[in-house]
Design a protein around this motif. Structure first.
Motif, PDB file in Angstrom:
ATOM      1  N   CYS A  42       2.036  57.722  43.606  1.00 36.59           N
ATOM      2  CA  CYS A  42       2.944  56.648  44.009  1.00 36.59           C
ATOM      3  C   CYS A  42       4.379  57.176  44.087  1.00 36.59           C
ATOM      4  O   CYS A  42       5.083  56.934  45.072  1.00 36.59           O
ATOM      5  N   ALA A 143       7.364  50.855  44.108  1.00 39.35           N
ATOM      6  CA  ALA A 143       6.256  51.188  43.219  1.00 39.35           C
ATOM      7  C   ALA A 143       5.929  49.978  42.352  1.00 39.35           C
ATOM      8  O   ALA A 143       6.828  49.334  41.809  1.00 39.35           O
ATOM      9  N   VAL A 162       1.928  51.162  46.163  1.00 42.36           N
ATOM     10  CA  VAL A 162       3.211  51.190  46.869  1.00 42.36           C
ATOM     11  C   VAL A 162       3.325  49.961  47.767  1.00 42.36           C
ATOM     12  O   VAL A 162       2.565  49.819  48.729  1.00 42.36           O
TER      13      VAL A 162
END
Length: 220
Positions: A42, A143, A162
């Motif tokens: 991520c 995130a 994400v």
């Protein structure tokens, strides 16, 4: 729906032409990395998007190969390193990114919003929506740490994804997970999760510092 400006910057192609959207922890070479690597994947995807956008602004072609993103995932792993419980706190994620930032001499702030375990201690939906919208308006993916999916079955437990788009009225999000574009309700998650979570995005105060992301010797 509020979105990042160019999703195409996260569209990559595999060796056989298969399409990927952002990174996938299953690209890592080792079993533990594939099991626990959603956090560094991520983080690397956030950085990679900014790198791609900078290339686009400079008139350079965006990268289509997966390999440069995998290389970045490997680099970020050294800083956002999963422990026994993975990268299971917003603080751990952010501190690892700060160490990476300082190592490669980037200049960005990590904007975070902690989502408490107790419902009464969580920010209101309007605060959460405003946080995500602000990021997207800065052309920054977000995130998202989900430790318990609550009633939102389209999210996985103990996982980082994400966020690339948000409808602030409905609370629906589009997000990237395992290189696939998915949908869920962040608003439903916020009101029903039994655990804590968090949100983070990268705010580049000086976009010229993004050039450092383009100086690394990637093969593509």
């Amino acid at each position: 729906m509020e979105r990042i400006q160019d999703m195409e910057c996260l569209r990559l192609s595999g060796e056989n032409g298969e399409i990927s959207w952002g990174g996938d922890q299953n690209w890592y070479p080792f079993l533990w990395q594939r099991r626990a690597g959603c956090g560094p994947t991520c983080a690397a995807t956030l950085l990679f998007y900014h790198r791609q956008r900078q290339r686009s602004r400079q008139g350079l072609p965006v990268i289509r190969s997966r390999q440069p993103l995998l290389t970045m995932m490997e680099e970020v792993w050294r800083f956002v390193t999963p422990a026994r419980g993975g990268v299971n706190t917003l603080r751990y994620f952010s501190e690892g990114l700060r160490r990476y930032r300082d190592q490669v001499q980037l200049r960005f702030q990590i904007r975070t919003l902690t989502l408490a375990q107790l419902t009464a201690d969580r920010p209101a939906w309007e605060t959460v929506a405003d946080f995500v919208q602000t990021a997207l308006r800065h052309d920054a993916p977000v995130a998202f740490l989900c430790l318990d999916h609550g009633q939102e079955k389209r999210l996985d437990d103990w996982h980082w994804v994400v966020i690339t788009a948000l409808d602030p009225q409905s609370g629906d999000i589009e997000f990237l997970d395992e290189s696939v574009v998915k949908q869920a309700s962040l608003r439903l998650w916020l009101s029903t999760t039994a655990s804590r979570g968090g949100l983070a995005w990268l705010d580049f105060a000086d976009e010229s510092m993004l050039n450092n992301l383009n100086k690394q010797d990637y093969n593509y």
